[in-house]
Write an enzyme that holds these catalytic residues in place. Structure first.
Site, mmCIF file in Angstrom:
data_model
loop_
_atom_site.group_PDB
_atom_site.id
_atom_site.type_symbol
_atom_site.label_atom_id
_atom_site.label_comp_id
_atom_site.label_asym_id
_atom_site.label_seq_id
_atom_site.Cartn_x
_atom_site.Cartn_y
_atom_site.Cartn_z
ATOM 1 N N ASP A 16 97.857 16.028 11.367
ATOM 2 C CA ASP A 16 96.815 15.571 12.346
ATOM 3 C C ASP A 16 97.140 14.067 13.004
ATOM 4 O OD1 ASP A 16 94.376 15.331 13.945
ATOM 5 O OD2 ASP A 16 94.037 17.084 12.932
ATOM 6 N N CYS A 27 86.875 30.875 25.618
ATOM 7 C CA CYS A 27 87.180 30.032 26.956
ATOM 8 C C CYS A 27 88.252 30.874 27.639
ATOM 9 C CB CYS A 27 87.234 28.754 26.904
ATOM 10 S SG CYS A 27 85.928 27.729 26.532
ATOM 11 N N TYR A 37 91.041 24.156 30.109
ATOM 12 C CA TYR A 37 91.114 24.433 28.735
ATOM 13 C C TYR A 37 91.389 25.982 28.437
ATOM 14 C CZ TYR A 37 89.102 25.216 23.738
ATOM 15 O OH TYR A 37 89.188 25.498 22.638
ATOM 16 N N GLN A 64 71.262 29.427 29.783
ATOM 17 C CA GLN A 64 72.378 29.768 29.719
ATOM 18 C C GLN A 64 72.543 30.226 28.337
ATOM 19 O OE1 GLN A 64 71.592 26.607 30.541
ATOM 20 N NE2 GLN A 64 72.900 25.220 29.453
ATOM 21 N N ARG A 93 74.635 31.702 24.622
ATOM 22 C CA ARG A 93 75.843 31.830 24.005
ATOM 23 C C ARG A 93 75.696 32.614 22.695
ATOM 24 N NH1 ARG A 93 77.181 29.978 28.020
ATOM 25 N NH2 ARG A 93 78.632 28.432 28.678
ATOM 26 N N ARG A 126 77.553 34.134 27.483
ATOM 27 C CA ARG A 126 78.846 34.608 26.930
ATOM 28 C C ARG A 126 78.482 35.051 25.523
ATOM 29 N NH1 ARG A 126 83.064 30.015 26.510
ATOM 30 N NH2 ARG A 126 83.507 30.874 28.535
#
Ligand code: NAD
Length: 325
Positions: A32, A122, A151, A220, A222, A285
């Protein structure tokens, strides 16, 4: 002893995965740009600080026969990083370069093990996510393509590239589409944090009766998956014969307002929600896990409430240690 390479091993999912692989008895090398923020770097056998956009780093880290490579490195963050448009060029360039290098060098060494690629929810088209009561995105919903962020487009391109290297060079790939993974030891401030961690921080920092800010109207929706469940899904996918792409997510849909209220309950605080303009992403989503149940015999075991409790308490503890609450 099996050997695993975890690219992005200093990140949230990567360092949890590296720890799990160690516990399973693997020899683990993590790579990383940075060490994990909240755990010791010597949890793994070898931690290489390196830029995976640099081909020389790949030559160096692939110096032995790995059984499994986990490619999680990406230039990413929450809505405040991905959906403002300000980081689009870097997101696409940096993440694509990492994936281009990964596949090219695995091909060069005639890699015989398995490589895991972390794609994302996404990639799903915006036009399938306009209803807050999203019935759940199936893997086949990805096409005709229309992600709402660069993305997502990079992830979709890279998914296809992993599959192409499988077809043309027999690289043994496994692809998961993660849906909002959360849990302790993740970023909770600084601009790259995601909604669950950001809301936990806001609630922890607020005094009873105060208000916290929510981006958009908060309606929204999720679904969020706890890290331990995500890792179990990744390991089951790797041990299966299924290449993917496959959803690794949760079917427990919740609005951002309701998530904020859940965190308030856990914290024992009564706060007001102040809705302000901000990047909100798609309207609704959710994940459909039919394929995951069928192909890798996996589904989440930890409820959203259980996962959020653990995450809230961990974030509150960090803030206490810093004497901010
Ligand atoms: P993260 O940002 O915590 O981890 C990504 C890591 O990649 C970071 O530690 C970063 O330093 C490293 N990295 C970035 N550029 C690099 C480079 N050039 N060289 C070396 N390392 C580099 O993110 P995460 O939440 O742990 O996500 C891991 C993967 O899963 C990412 O590919 C992400 O896109 C994907 N994903 C995550 C979620 C989620 O909800 N967390 C959802 C969908 C997909």
């Amino acid at each position: 002893m099996k050997k695993a390479l975890v690219c992005g091993g200093g990140g949230f999912i990567g360092h949890h995965l590296a720890r799990r692989l160690k516990n399973e008895g693997y020899w683990v090398r993590s790579v990383d740009l940075k060490y994990p923020e909240y755990s010791a770097k010597d949890e793994v056998d070898d931690f290489v600080i390196g830029d995976l956009r640099d081909p020389n780093v790949w030559v160096k880290i692939l110096d032995r026969d790995f059984d499994e490579v986990y490619q999680l490195a990406a230039d990413m963050g929450g809505a405040g990083f991905v959906f403002t448009g300000e980081n689009d060029a870097d997101i696409m360039h940096n993440s694509a370069l990492i994936n281009l290098n990964c596949l090219y060098y695995l091909k060069e060494i005639k890699f015989k093990g398995k490589v895991f690629y972390s794609s994302s929810a996404c990639i799903y088209p915006e036009y399938k996510q306009t209803d807050p009561n999203n019935p759940g995105l199936k893997e086949s919903d990805a096409y005709p393509a229309g992600p709402d962020s660069e993305y997502g487009w990079e992830k979709l391109f890279s998914e296809r590239m992993y599959l192409a290297f499988n077809r043309n060079y027999r690289i043994n790939v496994r692809i998961a589409r993660f849906h909002n993974i959360f849990g302790p030891e993740g970023t909770y401030e600084g601009g790259r944090e995601k909604a669950p961690a950001a809301l936990c921080r806001k609630v922890a920092l607020a005094k009873d009766g105060e208000e916290i800010e929510i981006w958009g109207d908060g309606e929204q929706t999720r679904s969020f998956l706890y890290i331990d469940d995500a890792l179990e899904g990744v390991r089951k996918l790797m041990d299966s014969d299924f290449l993917g792409p496959i959803n690794i997510g949760s079917e427990e849909l919740i609005s951002i307002n309701s998530l904020a209220k859940m965190i308030m309950e856990i914290a024992g605080k009564n706060l007001k929600l102040k809705h302000i303009s901000g990047p909100t992403g798609v309207r609704g989503r959710n994940a459909d896990l039919t394929l995951a149940r069928q192909k890798i015999n996996w589904e989440p075991k930890i409820s959203l409430r259980q996962g959020i409790e653990k995450t809230y308490h961990w974030i509150a503890e960090q803030l206490k240690k810093q004497r901010r609450i």
